[in-house]
Design a protein around this motif. Structure first.
Motif, PDB file in Angstrom:
ATOM      1  N   VAL A  38      16.352  -1.370  80.219  1.00  0.00           N
ATOM      2  CA  VAL A  38      14.948  -1.169  79.823  1.00  0.00           C
ATOM      3  C   VAL A  38      14.886  -0.632  78.397  1.00  0.00           C
ATOM      4  N   LEU A  39      13.993  -1.198  77.584  1.00  0.00           N
ATOM      5  CA  LEU A  39      13.703  -0.649  76.262  1.00  0.00           C
ATOM      6  C   LEU A  39      12.255  -0.180  76.244  1.00  0.00           C
ATOM      7  N   ALA A  40      12.042   1.052  75.786  1.00  0.00           N
ATOM      8  CA  ALA A  40      10.689   1.591  75.674  1.00  0.00           C
ATOM      9  C   ALA A  40      10.451   1.969  74.222  1.00  0.00           C
ATOM     10  N   VAL A  41       9.335   1.512  73.654  1.00  0.00           N
ATOM     11  CA  VAL A  41       9.052   1.789  72.242  1.00  0.00           C
ATOM     12  C   VAL A  41       7.807   2.659  72.106  1.00  0.00           C
ATOM     13  N   LEU A  42       7.950   3.739  71.322  1.00  0.00           N
ATOM     14  CA  LEU A  42       6.833   4.642  71.040  1.00  0.00           C
ATOM     15  C   LEU A  42       6.505   4.563  69.553  1.00  0.00           C
ATOM     16  N   ASP A  43       5.244   4.835  69.211  1.00  0.00           N
ATOM     17  CA  ASP A  43       4.895   4.859  67.793  1.00  0.00           C
ATOM     18  C   ASP A  43       5.096   6.262  67.222  1.00  0.00           C
ATOM     19  N   GLU A  44       4.649   6.460  65.990  1.00  0.00           N
ATOM     20  CA  GLU A  44       4.890   7.760  65.329  1.00  0.00           C
ATOM     21  C   GLU A  44       4.216   8.929  66.053  1.00  0.00           C
ATOM     22  N   ASN A  45       3.185   8.626  66.842  1.00  0.00           N
ATOM     23  CA  ASN A  45       2.517   9.678  67.627  1.00  0.00           C
ATOM     24  C   ASN A  45       3.072   9.786  69.047  1.00  0.00           C
ATOM     25  N   TYR A  46       4.203   9.149  69.264  1.00  0.00           N
ATOM     26  CA  TYR A  46       4.862   9.135  70.580  1.00  0.00           C
ATOM     27  C   TYR A  46       3.991   8.503  71.655  1.00  0.00           C
ATOM     28  N   LYS A  47       3.213   7.519  71.262  1.00  0.00           N
ATOM     29  CA  LYS A  47       2.434   6.728  72.218  1.00  0.00           C
ATOM     30  C   LYS A  47       3.196   5.440  72.507  1.00  0.00           C
ATOM     31  N   PRO A  48       3.312   5.059  73.799  1.00  0.00           N
ATOM     32  CA  PRO A  48       3.992   3.801  74.104  1.00  0.00           C
ATOM     33  C   PRO A  48       3.251   2.607  73.497  1.00  0.00           C
ATOM     34  N   VAL A  49       3.992   1.747  72.811  1.00  0.00           N
ATOM     35  CA  VAL A  49       3.363   0.569  72.205  1.00  0.00           C
ATOM     36  C   VAL A  49       3.979  -0.741  72.692  1.00  0.00           C
ATOM     37  N   ALA A  50       5.176  -0.667  73.251  1.00  0.00           N
ATOM     38  CA  ALA A  50       5.799  -1.891  73.751  1.00  0.00           C
ATOM     39  C   ALA A  50       6.972  -1.523  74.661  1.00  0.00           C
ATOM     40  N   GLY A  51       7.361  -2.487  75.442  1.00  0.00           N
ATOM     41  CA  GLY A  51       8.519  -2.267  76.303  1.00  0.00           C
ATOM     42  C   GLY A  51       8.982  -3.592  76.881  1.00  0.00           C
TER      43      GLY A  51
END
Ligand code: ATP
Length: 271
Positions: A41-54
């Protein structure tokens, strides 16, 4: 501070962005890479640590926390990375990864090399229960991670992991039971088991193996002051598993809406 409710909110948001990634203007992205026995699993967060993709893929590259197909593991991570980069229209540079409790330093090195080999700069390598707790934020209790190959039990006291154990019973064993009971191949059973609409019918069939997991949990938490069990890991997606575990252990058992994504998100948070 993140509570169990905001853990659910976070996981729901992650589920949504797995389906529909959110392209943005973040100056940096943080990726969590969870290399599991059954699933990467890959989880991507933005600079505000909000999930944006996975993204995730079922792959046979790790067994019980050990990388058994090194080249295959690099390929899967590289492909998932490329897929997400295309969807987000950005380059993913930084990643964190985790190792199961009890895995030795040598295999931690292998996981690190896989993540680097896939083109990431690795910023953190942490243990799975610590990662899960970055999302759960439990002060006291047990985090039970029922994955593909193993069940990990971690006991937290005042927010710190004080005891870990990993036992070789997990979702693979559930699939073997389904395979035997329904006369299906292992891979057919695996697919059948994952479908939520089959869970009601499967629960009585899987009850003995769930009870075995519960007895493993009980054995490890005996002597520790545990009031609550928190379930994570893909196998806990099985509807009703929490009820059997709660009954068998006699300890209040809770699970987030999608227990499979807690650890990957926690890894990304630690990036
Ligand atoms: P490990 O932690 O043992 O290395 P892993 O990290 O690959 O394994 P997870 O990704 O947490 O483990 O969970 C994978 C397991 O969860 C598999 O056995 C899979 O069949 C099971 N699983 C995934 N989704 C579901 C579902 N919806 N219902 C039941 N089981 C599921």
């Amino acid at each position: 501070e993140i509570t169990f409710d905001s853990c659910n909110e976070l996981v729901s948001r992650f589920e949504a962005v797995v389906k529909h990634p959110v392209k943005g203007t973040s100056s940096v992205y943080y990726t969590g890479v969870d290399l599991g026995t059954a699933c990467v699993v890959l989880a991507v967060l933005d600079e505000n640590y909000k999930p944006v993709a996975g993204a995730y893929r079922y792959a046979d590259v790790v067994r019980d926390g050990m990388v058994v197909d090194y080249i295959g593991a690099i390929r899967v991570v590289r492909e998932l990375k490329a897929e997400l980069e295309e969807k987000l229209d950005t380059q993913l540079l930084y990643a964190a990864a985790a190792i199961p409790p009890g895995t030795d330093a040598l295999d931690g090195g292998a996981i690190k090399n896989v993540v680097q080999g896939a083109g990431f700069e690795i910023t953190a390598l942490l243990d799975e229960p610590t990662a899960a707790n970055a999302v759960l934020k439990i002060e006291n209790g047990a985090v039970v991670d029922i994955g593909g190959g193993t069940t990990g039990i971690s006991i937290l006291k005042d927010g710190k992991v004080v005891y870990v154990a990993d036992e070789p019973t997990g979702g693979t064993h559930f699939s073997l039971v389904v395979s035997g009971a329904y006369n299906m191949s292992f891979s057919e059973a695996e697919v059948y088991k994952r479908k939520e609409e089959n869970h009601k019918e499967l629960l009585p069939v899987l009850k003995p193996v769930v009870e075995k997991v519960a007895s493993i949990i009980s054995r490890h938490i005996v002597g520790h002051d545990v009031d609550e069990i928190y379930l994570v890991g893909g196998t806990c997606c099985l509807t009703g598993i929490e009820g059997i575990i709660e009954k068998q252990t006699g300890i209040r058992t809770r699970k987030p809406e999608n227990p499979m994504f807690v650890t990957p998100l926690g890894i990304a948070f630690s990036c």
